[in-house]
Design a protein around this motif. Structure first.
Motif, PDB file in Angstrom:
ATOM      1  N   ILE A  72      32.561  20.094  77.517  1.00 45.98           N
ATOM      2  CA  ILE A  72      31.700  19.180  76.648  1.00 45.98           C
ATOM      3  C   ILE A  72      30.936  20.030  75.695  1.00 45.98           C
ATOM      4  N   GLY A  73      30.366  21.129  76.371  1.00 46.17           N
ATOM      5  CA  GLY A  73      29.832  22.285  75.622  1.00 46.17           C
ATOM      6  C   GLY A  73      30.507  22.907  74.589  1.00 46.17           C
ATOM      7  N   TYR A  74      31.774  23.055  74.855  1.00 45.06           N
ATOM      8  CA  TYR A  74      32.795  23.766  73.806  1.00 45.06           C
ATOM      9  C   TYR A  74      32.927  22.833  72.441  1.00 45.06           C
ATOM     10  N   PHE A  75      33.144  21.584  72.861  1.00 46.58           N
ATOM     11  CA  PHE A  75      33.294  20.615  71.781  1.00 46.58           C
ATOM     12  C   PHE A  75      32.009  20.267  70.939  1.00 46.58           C
ATOM     13  N   LEU A  76      30.894  20.403  71.503  1.00 45.55           N
ATOM     14  CA  LEU A  76      29.845  20.238  71.029  1.00 45.55           C
ATOM     15  C   LEU A  76      29.677  21.398  69.617  1.00 45.55           C
ATOM     16  N   ILE A  77      30.182  22.869  70.274  1.00 45.24           N
ATOM     17  CA  ILE A  77      30.140  23.632  69.097  1.00 45.24           C
ATOM     18  C   ILE A  77      31.188  23.451  67.861  1.00 45.24           C
ATOM     19  N   GLU A  78      32.298  22.833  68.251  1.00 45.98           N
ATOM     20  CA  GLU A  78      33.269  22.724  67.466  1.00 45.98           C
ATOM     21  C   GLU A  78      32.737  21.470  66.510  1.00 45.98           C
ATOM     22  N   LEU A  79      32.210  20.471  67.176  1.00 43.57           N
ATOM     23  CA  LEU A  79      31.794  19.485  66.397  1.00 43.57           C
ATOM     24  C   LEU A  79      30.823  19.748  65.135  1.00 43.57           C
ATOM     25  N   ASN A  80      29.812  20.632  65.613  1.00 45.16           N
ATOM     26  CA  ASN A  80      28.710  21.192  64.772  1.00 45.16           C
ATOM     27  C   ASN A  80      29.510  22.377  63.594  1.00 45.16           C
ATOM     28  N   ASN A  81      30.401  23.064  64.299  1.00 51.26           N
ATOM     29  CA  ASN A  81      31.080  24.025  63.215  1.00 51.26           C
ATOM     30  C   ASN A  81      31.950  22.844  61.913  1.00 51.26           C
ATOM     31  N   THR A  82      32.713  22.159  62.629  1.00 49.78           N
ATOM     32  CA  THR A  82      33.455  21.463  61.817  1.00 49.78           C
ATOM     33  C   THR A  82      32.783  20.648  60.577  1.00 49.78           C
TER      34      THR A  82
END
Length: 332
Positions: A72-82
């Protein structure tokens, strides 16, 4: 850096995320040492209990839970970067998520809500992708597909479907095709479950998620644990301050970003209400709630630079330490 406030030094520092991960690991190890036999709360959902007892050994509960939170922590970064929700490539939302999870020792066990929260976050990713999309049926199909996958282990995730339809409408992505595409995506995992149950002559497997979905637990706060009340109070304060900032300073964001943030505020507020209506499901709903609160809090601490916000940031950090100590004390 000398002229920056403590809030900006921490949020803009390159070591913020590694430090948060190390502190989180320390909190998990301390919890394991002080509460070695802390049992997981029974969900009452027989299909999930069968999976846990048959395929997941007891010793693997805590490591698997931490792995899911790391995803989840990784996807939170990807969500913000996208989608540029915080207007910069920030990882502070992941740092906040790790710290919030670490101060809740009862959540260090594996729950159906942990798996559901991974599916929930991926579903959010595809929902945001449908913003003013020329062919939104594709993103909405995948968004609701992951809601369906998550609802197999946590059937109450299906109740978020109307909220996601509201979000799709606000993103101008809800058309007749995308509406039926979303229904198809949600039902697809159940179609495979139906085939498995019918082939093995165990149709009760197919009925169980719907039976659990229709089960409404009695609303009672007499047995509401102190750690849950304290955690929810802290999270609501953090959510309220961050939400007010998003609404007041929303003119600084793009219209797209403003729509994302407003939907996260609406979604998080609904989860708070759901917890109040079904306090028995708090341990399953908290991981979902922390996703929205972490993003909103990250948006607040990164994009503010005032004395009041700095004082609030310091108090919030001190509150995290006190909350961790209080939660440990109540569970000993």
């Amino acid at each position: 850096m000398r002229n920056k406030r403590l809030q900006n030094r921490i949020t803009a520092g390159r070591f913020t995320l590694p430090t948060a991960i190390i502190l989180s690991l320390f909190g998990w190890m301390l919890t394991s040492a002080l509460l070695p036999e802390m049992p997981a709360t029974e969900s009452g959902y027989s299909l999930w209990q069968t999976v846990c007892s048959s395929y997941i050994p007891t010793w693997a509960n805590t490591p698997l839970s931490f792995i899911l939170y790391s995803i989840i922590g990784y996807f939170l970064i990807e969500l913000n970067n996208t989608f540029a929700i915080i207007r910069m490539r920030a990882s502070v939302q992941t740092s906040i998520y790790f710290l919030l999870m670490s101060v809740c020792p009862a959540l260090h066990q594996l729950y159906a809500g942990d798996i559901a929260s991974v599916a929930f976050l991926i579903s959010l990713f595809f929902l945001f992708q449908g913003y003013q999309h020329t062919k939104p049926e594709g993103p909405l199909f995948y968004s609701f597909l992951f809601i369906g996958v998550g609802s197999l282990v946590f059937p109450q995730l299906t109740l978020f479907i109307p909220l996601f339809w509201i979000g799709a409408h606000s993103f101008q992505a809800l058309t007749l095709k995308s509406f039926f595409g979303s229904l198809t995506g949600w039902f697809l995992p159940y179609w495979f479950l139906f085939g498995h149950a019918y082939f093995h002559d165990k149709m009760e497997l197919f009925y169980q998620p719907f039976i659990e979905l229709g089960t409404f637990h009695a609303i009672t706060f007499s047995n509401f644990p102190l750690w849950e009340a304290a955690t929810l109070g802290y999270l609501f304060l953090l959510f309220a301050v961050s939400s007010v900032h998003c609404l007041v300073a929303g003119y600084e964001d793009k219209i797209r970003t403003r729509s994302y943030l407003q939907f996260l505020i609406f979604l998080s507020l609904c989860i708070f209400g759901y917890i109040l209506l079904q306090p028995m499901l708090t341990v399953h709903l908290l991981p979902l709630l922390l996703i929205g609160v972490s993003i909103l809090a990250g948006h607040f601490v990164v994009l503010t630079n005032s004395r009041a916000s700095n004082v609030f940031f310091i108090c919030a950090l001190a509150g995290l330490v006190l909350l961790f100590g209080f939660n440990l004390w109540t569970l000993l």
